[in-house]
Write a protein that holds these residues in place. Structure first.
Motif, PDB file in Angstrom:
ATOM      1  N   PHE A  40       0.814  -1.207   0.000  1.00  0.00           N
ATOM      2  CA  PHE A  40       0.000   0.000   0.000  1.00  0.00           C
ATOM      3  C   PHE A  40       0.856   1.269   0.000  1.00  0.00           C
ATOM      4  O   PHE A  40       0.354   2.365   0.208  1.00  0.00           O
ATOM      5  N   GLY A  41       2.163   1.094  -0.240  1.00  0.00           N
ATOM      6  CA  GLY A  41       3.076   2.224  -0.192  1.00  0.00           C
ATOM      7  C   GLY A  41       3.033   3.086  -1.444  1.00  0.00           C
ATOM      8  O   GLY A  41       2.536   2.675  -2.500  1.00  0.00           O
ATOM      9  N   GLU A  42       3.587   4.286  -1.332  1.00  0.00           N
ATOM     10  CA  GLU A  42       3.574   5.238  -2.443  1.00  0.00           C
ATOM     11  C   GLU A  42       4.252   4.670  -3.691  1.00  0.00           C
ATOM     12  O   GLU A  42       3.755   4.833  -4.810  1.00  0.00           O
ATOM     13  N   ASP A  43       5.379   3.985  -3.501  1.00  0.00           N
ATOM     14  CA  ASP A  43       6.162   3.531  -4.641  1.00  0.00           C
ATOM     15  C   ASP A  43       5.423   2.457  -5.430  1.00  0.00           C
ATOM     16  O   ASP A  43       5.232   2.571  -6.642  1.00  0.00           O
ATOM     17  N   LEU A  44       4.981   1.405  -4.756  1.00  0.00           N
ATOM     18  CA  LEU A  44       4.303   0.325  -5.468  1.00  0.00           C
ATOM     19  C   LEU A  44       2.986   0.791  -6.071  1.00  0.00           C
ATOM     20  O   LEU A  44       2.658   0.452  -7.208  1.00  0.00           O
ATOM     21  N   GLN A  45       2.216   1.588  -5.331  1.00  0.00           N
ATOM     22  CA  GLN A  45       0.919   2.011  -5.853  1.00  0.00           C
ATOM     23  C   GLN A  45       1.074   2.891  -7.086  1.00  0.00           C
ATOM     24  O   GLN A  45       0.301   2.770  -8.038  1.00  0.00           O
ATOM     25  N   LEU A  46       2.068   3.765  -7.105  1.00  0.00           N
ATOM     26  CA  LEU A  46       2.262   4.599  -8.294  1.00  0.00           C
ATOM     27  C   LEU A  46       2.747   3.750  -9.465  1.00  0.00           C
ATOM     28  O   LEU A  46       2.269   3.909 -10.597  1.00  0.00           O
ATOM     29  N   ALA A  47       3.688   2.838  -9.209  1.00  0.00           N
ATOM     30  CA  ALA A  47       4.187   1.977 -10.282  1.00  0.00           C
ATOM     31  C   ALA A  47       3.049   1.176 -10.904  1.00  0.00           C
ATOM     32  O   ALA A  47       2.939   1.068 -12.136  1.00  0.00           O
ATOM     33  N   LEU A  48       2.163   0.641 -10.056  1.00  0.00           N
ATOM     34  CA  LEU A  48       1.045  -0.149 -10.559  1.00  0.00           C
ATOM     35  C   LEU A  48       0.046   0.733 -11.303  1.00  0.00           C
ATOM     36  O   LEU A  48      -0.471   0.356 -12.357  1.00  0.00           O
ATOM     37  N   TYR A  49      -0.209   1.916 -10.776  1.00  0.00           N
ATOM     38  CA  TYR A  49      -1.132   2.838 -11.450  1.00  0.00           C
ATOM     39  C   TYR A  49      -0.629   3.182 -12.844  1.00  0.00           C
ATOM     40  O   TYR A  49      -1.400   3.206 -13.811  1.00  0.00           O
ATOM     41  N   VAL A  50       0.648   3.446 -12.969  1.00  0.00           N
ATOM     42  CA  VAL A  50       1.215   3.801 -14.273  1.00  0.00           C
ATOM     43  C   VAL A  50       1.073   2.629 -15.246  1.00  0.00           C
ATOM     44  O   VAL A  50       0.702   2.808 -16.418  1.00  0.00           O
ATOM     45  N   CYS A  51       1.344   1.421 -14.768  1.00  0.00           N
ATOM     46  CA  CYS A  51       1.172   0.244 -15.631  1.00  0.00           C
ATOM     47  C   CYS A  51      -0.278   0.114 -16.097  1.00  0.00           C
ATOM     48  O   CYS A  51      -0.542  -0.140 -17.279  1.00  0.00           O
ATOM     49  N   TYR A  52      -1.207   0.284 -15.183  1.00  0.00           N
ATOM     50  CA  TYR A  52      -2.630   0.156 -15.530  1.00  0.00           C
ATOM     51  C   TYR A  52      -3.090   1.269 -16.467  1.00  0.00           C
ATOM     52  O   TYR A  52      -3.939   1.046 -17.326  1.00  0.00           O
ATOM     53  N   GLU A  53      -2.548   2.458 -16.291  1.00  0.00           N
ATOM     54  CA  GLU A  53      -3.016   3.586 -17.100  1.00  0.00           C
ATOM     55  C   GLU A  53      -2.766   3.369 -18.586  1.00  0.00           C
ATOM     56  O   GLU A  53      -3.446   3.948 -19.430  1.00  0.00           O
ATOM     57  N   LEU A  54      -1.827   2.495 -18.913  1.00  0.00           N
ATOM     58  CA  LEU A  54      -1.577   2.179 -20.315  1.00  0.00           C
ATOM     59  C   LEU A  54      -2.788   1.513 -20.968  1.00  0.00           C
ATOM     60  O   LEU A  54      -2.927   1.520 -22.193  1.00  0.00           O
ATOM     61  N   HIS A  55      -3.678   0.931 -20.161  1.00  0.00           N
ATOM     62  CA  HIS A  55      -4.895   0.303 -20.678  1.00  0.00           C
ATOM     63  C   HIS A  55      -6.054   1.296 -20.770  1.00  0.00           C
ATOM     64  O   HIS A  55      -7.137   0.945 -21.246  1.00  0.00           O
TER      65      HIS A  55
END
Length: 329
Positions: A40-55
Protein backbone atom coordinates in the motif's frame (compact mmCIF):
# COMPACT_ATOMS: atom_id res chain seq x y z
CA UNK A 1 0.26 8.05 -28.71
CA UNK A 2 -2.56 10.12 -27.27
CA UNK A 3 -1.92 13.84 -27.41
CA UNK A 4 -4.57 14.49 -24.75
CA UNK A 5 -3.07 11.99 -22.32
CA UNK A 6 -1.41 13.13 -19.08
CA UNK A 7 2.34 13.33 -18.71
CA UNK A 8 4.26 10.67 -16.86
CA UNK A 9 4.31 11.33 -13.10
CA UNK A 10 7.37 11.87 -10.95
CA UNK A 11 8.59 8.59 -9.40
CA UNK A 12 8.21 7.92 -5.67
CA UNK A 13 10.79 5.18 -5.24
CA UNK A 14 12.77 2.50 -7.11
CA UNK A 15 9.75 0.60 -8.48
CA UNK A 16 8.00 3.62 -9.96
CA UNK A 17 11.38 4.99 -11.08
CA UNK A 18 12.00 1.80 -13.06
CA UNK A 19 8.56 1.85 -14.70
CA UNK A 20 8.69 5.55 -15.57
CA UNK A 21 12.22 5.17 -16.92
CA UNK A 22 11.14 2.31 -19.18
CA UNK A 23 8.17 4.23 -20.55
CA UNK A 24 10.12 7.43 -21.07
CA UNK A 25 12.49 5.57 -23.38
CA UNK A 26 15.63 6.27 -21.39
CA UNK A 27 16.78 2.67 -21.73
CA UNK A 28 15.89 -0.86 -20.69
CA UNK A 29 15.62 -1.10 -16.95
CA UNK A 30 15.29 -4.19 -14.78
CA UNK A 31 12.90 -3.41 -11.94
CA UNK A 32 14.21 -3.98 -8.42
CA UNK A 33 12.77 -6.91 -6.42
CA UNK A 34 9.11 -6.33 -5.61
CA UNK A 35 8.64 -9.00 -2.96
CA UNK A 36 9.33 -6.95 0.17
CA UNK A 37 7.66 -3.76 -1.07
CA UNK A 38 4.85 -2.21 0.96
CA UNK A 39 1.68 -3.28 -0.95
CA UNK A 40 0.00 0.00 0.00
CA UNK A 41 3.08 2.22 -0.19
CA UNK A 42 3.57 5.24 -2.44
CA UNK A 43 6.16 3.53 -4.64
CA UNK A 44 4.30 0.33 -5.47
CA UNK A 45 0.92 2.01 -5.85
CA UNK A 46 2.26 4.60 -8.29
CA UNK A 47 4.19 1.98 -10.28
CA UNK A 48 1.04 -0.15 -10.56
CA UNK A 49 -1.13 2.84 -11.45
CA UNK A 50 1.21 3.80 -14.27
CA UNK A 51 1.17 0.24 -15.63
CA UNK A 52 -2.63 0.16 -15.53
CA UNK A 53 -3.02 3.59 -17.10
CA UNK A 54 -1.58 2.18 -20.32
CA UNK A 55 -4.90 0.30 -20.68
CA UNK A 56 -6.88 3.56 -20.36
CA UNK A 57 -5.58 6.84 -21.83
CA UNK A 58 -1.86 6.14 -21.76
CA UNK A 59 0.68 8.93 -21.30
CA UNK A 60 1.81 11.79 -23.47
CA UNK A 61 4.92 10.85 -25.44
CA UNK A 62 4.66 7.13 -24.53
CA UNK A 63 4.23 4.65 -27.36
CA UNK A 64 0.90 2.80 -27.16
CA UNK A 65 2.76 -0.45 -27.85
CA UNK A 66 3.94 -0.46 -24.21
CA UNK A 67 0.44 -1.61 -23.21
CA UNK A 68 1.33 -5.23 -24.12
CA UNK A 69 5.11 -5.18 -23.71
CA UNK A 70 6.06 -8.60 -22.24
CA UNK A 71 8.74 -7.17 -19.97
CA UNK A 72 6.49 -4.50 -18.52
CA UNK A 73 3.68 -7.04 -18.09
CA UNK A 74 6.03 -9.22 -16.04
CA UNK A 75 6.78 -6.24 -13.81
CA UNK A 76 3.08 -5.47 -13.51
CA UNK A 77 2.36 -9.06 -12.61
CA UNK A 78 4.81 -8.91 -9.71
CA UNK A 79 3.30 -5.64 -8.49
CA UNK A 80 -0.18 -7.14 -8.73
CA UNK A 81 0.86 -10.23 -6.82
CA UNK A 82 2.07 -8.15 -3.88
CA UNK A 83 -0.96 -5.83 -3.94
CA UNK A 84 -3.53 -8.63 -4.14
CA UNK A 85 -1.78 -10.53 -1.34
CA UNK A 86 -1.86 -7.36 0.75
CA UNK A 87 -5.59 -6.99 0.18
CA UNK A 88 -6.35 -10.62 0.99
CA UNK A 89 -4.24 -10.53 4.14
CA UNK A 90 -6.26 -7.61 5.51
CA UNK A 91 -9.81 -8.88 4.95
CA UNK A 92 -11.75 -11.57 6.78
CA UNK A 93 -12.81 -13.59 3.74
CA UNK A 94 -15.74 -15.99 3.66
CA UNK A 95 -18.41 -16.91 1.13
CA UNK A 96 -21.65 -15.49 2.58
CA UNK A 97 -22.49 -12.67 0.15
CA UNK A 98 -25.63 -11.53 1.98
CA UNK A 99 -23.71 -11.32 5.24
CA UNK A 100 -21.24 -8.76 3.85
CA UNK A 101 -23.77 -6.77 1.81
CA UNK A 102 -26.56 -6.39 4.36
CA UNK A 103 -24.60 -4.10 6.77
CA UNK A 104 -23.90 -1.71 3.88
CA UNK A 105 -27.64 -1.16 3.49
CA UNK A 106 -27.91 0.33 7.00
CA UNK A 107 -26.90 3.96 7.44
CA UNK A 108 -25.11 4.48 10.79
CA UNK A 109 -26.81 6.98 13.09
CA UNK A 110 -23.48 8.41 14.23
CA UNK A 111 -21.56 8.20 10.97
CA UNK A 112 -18.28 10.09 10.97
CA UNK A 113 -16.73 9.48 7.55
CA UNK A 114 -15.58 11.95 4.93
CA UNK A 115 -19.02 12.82 3.55
CA UNK A 116 -20.36 13.40 7.07
CA UNK A 117 -17.41 15.68 7.86
CA UNK A 118 -17.79 17.69 4.67
CA UNK A 119 -21.56 18.00 5.10
CA UNK A 120 -21.40 19.27 8.67
CA UNK A 121 -18.15 21.16 9.13
CA UNK A 122 -15.81 20.86 6.16
CA UNK A 123 -14.48 24.05 4.62
CA UNK A 124 -13.94 24.93 0.97
CA UNK A 125 -10.24 24.07 1.09
CA UNK A 126 -11.07 20.57 2.31
CA UNK A 127 -13.79 20.19 -0.30
CA UNK A 128 -11.36 21.10 -3.08
CA UNK A 129 -8.82 18.60 -1.74
CA UNK A 130 -11.45 15.88 -1.63
CA UNK A 131 -12.48 16.57 -5.23
CA UNK A 132 -8.84 16.47 -6.34
CA UNK A 133 -8.43 13.06 -4.69
CA UNK A 134 -11.55 11.65 -6.28
CA UNK A 135 -10.65 13.04 -9.72
CA UNK A 136 -8.18 10.16 -10.02
CA UNK A 137 -11.20 7.88 -10.40
CA UNK A 138 -14.19 10.01 -11.35
CA UNK A 139 -12.58 11.40 -14.51
CA UNK A 140 -12.53 7.76 -15.69
CA UNK A 141 -15.73 6.80 -13.87
CA UNK A 142 -17.06 3.34 -14.70
CA UNK A 143 -14.23 2.59 -17.15
CA UNK A 144 -12.68 -0.09 -14.86
CA UNK A 145 -16.07 -1.80 -14.54
CA UNK A 146 -16.43 -2.07 -18.31
CA UNK A 147 -13.64 -4.67 -18.37
CA UNK A 148 -15.96 -7.22 -16.75
CA UNK A 149 -18.70 -7.01 -19.42
CA UNK A 150 -17.22 -9.68 -21.76
CA UNK A 151 -16.57 -11.88 -18.72
CA UNK A 152 -20.29 -12.13 -17.89
CA UNK A 153 -23.19 -13.73 -19.71
CA UNK A 154 -26.97 -13.74 -19.74
CA UNK A 155 -28.95 -11.60 -17.31
CA UNK A 156 -25.84 -10.57 -15.37
CA UNK A 157 -24.23 -9.11 -18.49
CA UNK A 158 -27.40 -7.34 -19.68
CA UNK A 159 -28.05 -5.81 -16.26
CA UNK A 160 -24.47 -4.61 -15.79
CA UNK A 161 -24.51 -3.02 -19.24
CA UNK A 162 -27.72 -1.20 -18.28
CA UNK A 163 -25.97 0.25 -15.22
CA UNK A 164 -22.95 1.23 -17.30
CA UNK A 165 -25.24 2.92 -19.84
CA UNK A 166 -26.41 5.25 -17.06
CA UNK A 167 -22.83 5.84 -15.88
CA UNK A 168 -21.91 6.94 -19.38
CA UNK A 169 -24.76 9.43 -19.59
CA UNK A 170 -27.42 7.33 -21.26
CA UNK A 171 -25.98 8.19 -24.65
CA UNK A 172 -25.55 11.90 -23.89
CA UNK A 173 -21.91 12.96 -23.68
CA UNK A 174 -22.69 16.01 -21.51
CA UNK A 175 -24.32 13.74 -18.91
CA UNK A 176 -21.50 11.22 -18.61
CA UNK A 177 -20.58 11.05 -14.95
CA UNK A 178 -16.96 11.79 -15.79
CA UNK A 179 -18.10 14.97 -17.58
CA UNK A 180 -20.29 16.00 -14.66
CA UNK A 181 -17.30 15.60 -12.35
CA UNK A 182 -15.18 17.74 -14.65
CA UNK A 183 -17.92 20.40 -14.45
CA UNK A 184 -17.71 20.25 -10.66
CA UNK A 185 -13.94 20.72 -10.82
CA UNK A 186 -14.35 23.79 -13.00
CA UNK A 187 -16.85 25.24 -10.52
CA UNK A 188 -14.22 24.83 -7.80
CA UNK A 189 -11.47 26.43 -9.90
CA UNK A 190 -9.67 23.12 -10.31
CA UNK A 191 -8.02 21.74 -13.44
CA UNK A 192 -10.46 19.23 -15.02
CA UNK A 193 -7.84 17.73 -17.34
CA UNK A 194 -7.59 13.95 -17.09
CA UNK A 195 -4.71 12.99 -14.78
CA UNK A 196 -3.86 16.59 -13.90
CA UNK A 197 -3.48 15.76 -10.20
CA UNK A 198 -1.78 12.37 -10.37
CA UNK A 199 1.44 13.79 -8.92
CA UNK A 200 -0.30 14.95 -5.73
CA UNK A 201 -2.63 11.98 -5.19
CA UNK A 202 -1.37 9.81 -2.30
CA UNK A 203 -1.13 6.03 -2.30
CA UNK A 204 -4.38 5.71 -0.36
CA UNK A 205 -6.31 7.14 -3.31
CA UNK A 206 -4.28 5.31 -5.95
CA UNK A 207 -5.07 2.02 -4.18
CA UNK A 208 -8.82 2.65 -4.57
CA UNK A 209 -8.44 2.89 -8.36
CA UNK A 210 -5.76 0.20 -8.65
CA UNK A 211 -8.06 -2.26 -6.90
CA UNK A 212 -10.74 -1.66 -9.57
CA UNK A 213 -8.24 -2.09 -12.40
CA UNK A 214 -6.82 -5.26 -10.83
CA UNK A 215 -10.27 -6.81 -10.56
CA UNK A 216 -11.41 -5.63 -13.99
CA UNK A 217 -8.36 -6.72 -15.97
CA UNK A 218 -8.34 -10.30 -14.70
CA UNK A 219 -11.08 -12.69 -15.71
CA UNK A 220 -10.24 -14.79 -12.64
CA UNK A 221 -11.34 -11.84 -10.48
CA UNK A 222 -14.69 -11.18 -12.20
CA UNK A 223 -16.48 -12.15 -8.99
CA UNK A 224 -14.43 -9.63 -7.02
CA UNK A 225 -15.21 -6.87 -9.54
CA UNK A 226 -18.96 -7.48 -9.35
CA UNK A 227 -18.77 -7.58 -5.55
CA UNK A 228 -16.88 -4.30 -5.55
CA UNK A 229 -19.36 -2.69 -7.96
CA UNK A 230 -22.33 -3.76 -5.82
CA UNK A 231 -20.70 -2.46 -2.63
CA UNK A 232 -19.84 0.85 -4.28
CA UNK A 233 -23.37 1.39 -5.61
CA UNK A 234 -24.99 0.50 -2.27
CA UNK A 235 -22.96 3.12 -0.41
CA UNK A 236 -22.85 5.84 -3.07
CA UNK A 237 -26.45 7.08 -2.95
CA UNK A 238 -26.50 8.15 0.72
CA UNK A 239 -22.96 9.56 0.59
CA UNK A 240 -23.84 11.48 -2.60
CA UNK A 241 -26.80 13.04 -0.77
CA UNK A 242 -24.48 14.23 1.99
CA UNK A 243 -21.97 15.56 -0.53
CA UNK A 244 -24.70 17.51 -2.37
CA UNK A 245 -25.62 19.12 0.96
CA UNK A 246 -21.95 19.91 1.60
CA UNK A 247 -21.59 21.64 -1.77
CA UNK A 248 -24.76 23.64 -1.27
CA UNK A 249 -23.62 24.73 2.21
CA UNK A 250 -20.30 25.88 0.75
CA UNK A 251 -21.93 27.90 -2.01
CA UNK A 252 -21.42 25.62 -5.01
CA UNK A 253 -24.11 26.14 -7.64
CA UNK A 254 -26.33 23.63 -9.48
CA UNK A 255 -23.75 22.92 -12.20
CA UNK A 256 -21.33 21.74 -9.55
CA UNK A 257 -23.79 19.80 -7.42
CA UNK A 258 -25.30 17.90 -10.38
CA UNK A 259 -22.64 15.22 -10.20
CA UNK A 260 -23.81 14.22 -6.71
CA UNK A 261 -27.54 14.85 -7.12
CA UNK A 262 -27.48 12.63 -10.22
CA UNK A 263 -25.96 9.82 -8.15
CA UNK A 264 -28.54 10.01 -5.36
CA UNK A 265 -31.37 8.57 -7.44
CA UNK A 266 -29.36 6.65 -10.03
CA UNK A 267 -27.29 4.64 -7.58
CA UNK A 268 -30.30 3.80 -5.43
CA UNK A 269 -31.62 1.96 -8.51
CA UNK A 270 -28.23 0.59 -9.52
CA UNK A 271 -27.63 -1.15 -6.21
CA UNK A 272 -30.88 -3.10 -6.62
CA UNK A 273 -29.95 -4.10 -10.15
CA UNK A 274 -26.45 -5.17 -9.15
CA UNK A 275 -27.58 -7.18 -6.14
CA UNK A 276 -30.53 -8.91 -7.81
CA UNK A 277 -29.76 -9.15 -11.50
CA UNK A 278 -25.97 -9.08 -11.70
CA UNK A 279 -24.87 -10.89 -8.54
CA UNK A 280 -27.99 -13.04 -8.38
CA UNK A 281 -27.56 -14.36 -11.91
CA UNK A 282 -23.77 -14.64 -11.67
CA UNK A 283 -23.91 -16.73 -8.49
CA UNK A 284 -26.71 -18.87 -9.83
CA UNK A 285 -24.51 -19.74 -12.80
CA UNK A 286 -21.21 -19.84 -10.92
CA UNK A 287 -21.83 -20.37 -7.18
CA UNK A 288 -18.14 -21.07 -6.68
CA UNK A 289 -17.49 -17.34 -7.18
CA UNK A 290 -19.19 -16.41 -3.88
CA UNK A 291 -15.87 -16.14 -2.03
CA UNK A 292 -14.52 -13.82 -4.72
CA UNK A 293 -17.62 -11.63 -4.48
CA UNK A 294 -17.12 -11.39 -0.72
CA UNK A 295 -13.46 -10.52 -1.28
CA UNK A 296 -14.48 -7.71 -3.65
CA UNK A 297 -16.89 -6.25 -1.11
CA UNK A 298 -14.40 -6.47 1.75
CA UNK A 299 -11.49 -5.11 -0.30
CA UNK A 300 -13.64 -2.13 -1.29
CA UNK A 301 -14.40 -1.38 2.35
CA UNK A 302 -10.71 -1.76 3.21
CA UNK A 303 -9.31 0.68 0.64
CA UNK A 304 -12.09 3.21 1.22
CA UNK A 305 -11.58 3.10 4.99
CA UNK A 306 -7.83 3.56 4.56
CA UNK A 307 -8.42 6.52 2.26
CA UNK A 308 -10.94 8.14 4.63
CA UNK A 309 -8.70 7.60 7.66
CA UNK A 310 -5.76 9.23 5.87
CA UNK A 311 -7.71 12.30 4.77
CA UNK A 312 -9.51 12.88 8.07
CA UNK A 313 -6.29 12.20 9.98
CA UNK A 314 -4.58 15.03 8.09
CA UNK A 315 -7.51 17.42 8.49
CA UNK A 316 -8.12 16.71 12.18
CA UNK A 317 -4.51 16.68 13.35
CA UNK A 318 -3.51 19.05 16.14
CA UNK A 319 -1.78 21.00 13.40
CA UNK A 320 -3.86 20.22 10.28
CA UNK A 321 -1.96 19.47 7.07
CA UNK A 322 -2.94 18.83 3.48
CA UNK A 323 -4.11 15.30 2.70
CA UNK A 324 -2.48 15.61 -0.73
CA UNK A 325 1.22 15.03 -1.30
CA UNK A 326 1.52 18.76 -1.91
CA UNK A 327 -1.05 21.39 -0.90
CA UNK A 328 -3.09 23.03 -3.60
CA UNK A 329 -2.08 26.60 -4.45
Amino acid sequence: MNGDAPKLPSPRGPLSEAVVTMLSGRGDVVAPPVGDADPFGEDLQLALYVCYELHYRGFSGVDDAWEWDPGLLRVRGELERVFEAGLRARVAGGDDVDEVLEPLLVEPVDGDGLSYHLKDRGDRRQLREYVVHRSIYHLKEADPHAWVIPRLTGRAKAALVAVEFDEFGGGRAEMMHSRLFADLMEELDLDPAYGAYLDVAPAQMLAVVNMMSLFGLHRSLRGALTGHFAAAEITTSPSARRMALALERLGVGPRGTLFFTEHVEADAVHEQVLRTDVLGDLLEREPELAADVVFGVQATELVEERFGAHVLGCWRAAEPVSSLLRPLP
